[in-house]
Scaffold this motif. Sequence first.
Motif, short mmCIF file in Angstrom:
data_model
loop_
_atom_site.label_atom_id
_atom_site.label_comp_id
_atom_site.label_asym_id
_atom_site.label_seq_id
_atom_site.Cartn_x
_atom_site.Cartn_y
_atom_site.Cartn_z
N GLY A 109 0.84 -1.06 -0.04
CA GLY A 109 -0.08 -0.02 -0.13
C GLY A 109 0.91 1.25 0.08
N ARG A 110 0.44 2.21 0.62
CA ARG A 110 1.04 3.70 0.73
C ARG A 110 1.38 3.85 2.06
N TYR A 111 2.37 4.95 2.17
CA TYR A 111 2.72 5.36 3.67
C TYR A 111 2.19 6.63 3.99
N HIS A 112 2.43 6.91 5.35
CA HIS A 112 2.27 8.45 5.72
C HIS A 112 3.42 8.60 6.85
N VAL A 113 4.04 9.40 6.51
CA VAL A 113 5.39 9.69 7.53
C VAL A 113 4.72 11.01 8.54
N LEU A 114 4.86 10.54 9.75
CA LEU A 114 4.47 11.67 10.65
C LEU A 114 5.42 12.64 11.01
N GLY A 115 6.74 12.35 11.02
CA GLY A 115 7.81 13.07 11.30
C GLY A 115 8.01 13.14 12.83
#
Length: 197
Positions: free
Chosen positions: A102-108
């Motif tokens: 799938g895809r990702y989301h980097v919070l930082g």
Amino acid sequence: MTQPTEIERLIEMMAKLPGLGPRSARRAVLHLVARREGQLAPLARQMQQVADTARACVRCGNIGTAELCPICADGRRANGQICVVETVADLWAMERAGVFRGRYHVLGGTLSALDAVGPEELRIPDLIGRIAEEEVSEVILALPATVDGQTTAHYIADRLEDRVTLTSLAQGVPIGGELDFLDDGTITAALNARKPL
């Protein structure tokens, strides 16, 4: 005291990198200088190219050289799953495993009251926006098993409740791990997450 030479300045800069102290930095720099044409010059050119072209993906926060990283640009990865990670290093670790498509989301980062890091300092509002804009059916929270990581996971879960399926990575005994070497929290998590054979 004399002004540092260019090589001493390079050693000081290298010593600030993760995993390198003054001794390791000195060895690395001496190695590079001894192999100036074969290693130092190409490394310097590549570092300059990365400095000129690297940027954060506008969608997920991954590092790439275009507005969208290769993962977000790949239509086959738009399968309705978003894996939320703390850092780009975590994203790259997941990609090395080669099992998530799938895809990702980097919070930082993670929420931290002690460090005054709130949701607005992280990319949590961007995540919530993505859920509304994209056809997301599952959000996988792959955050650290720390107090701040779990606080962040609970915060996100509260914001996304009833909007998507929320899951998290399993926790417990690592493959190849021996019980005698594990901490109490890991053993507890593994016991609580047991499953039938």
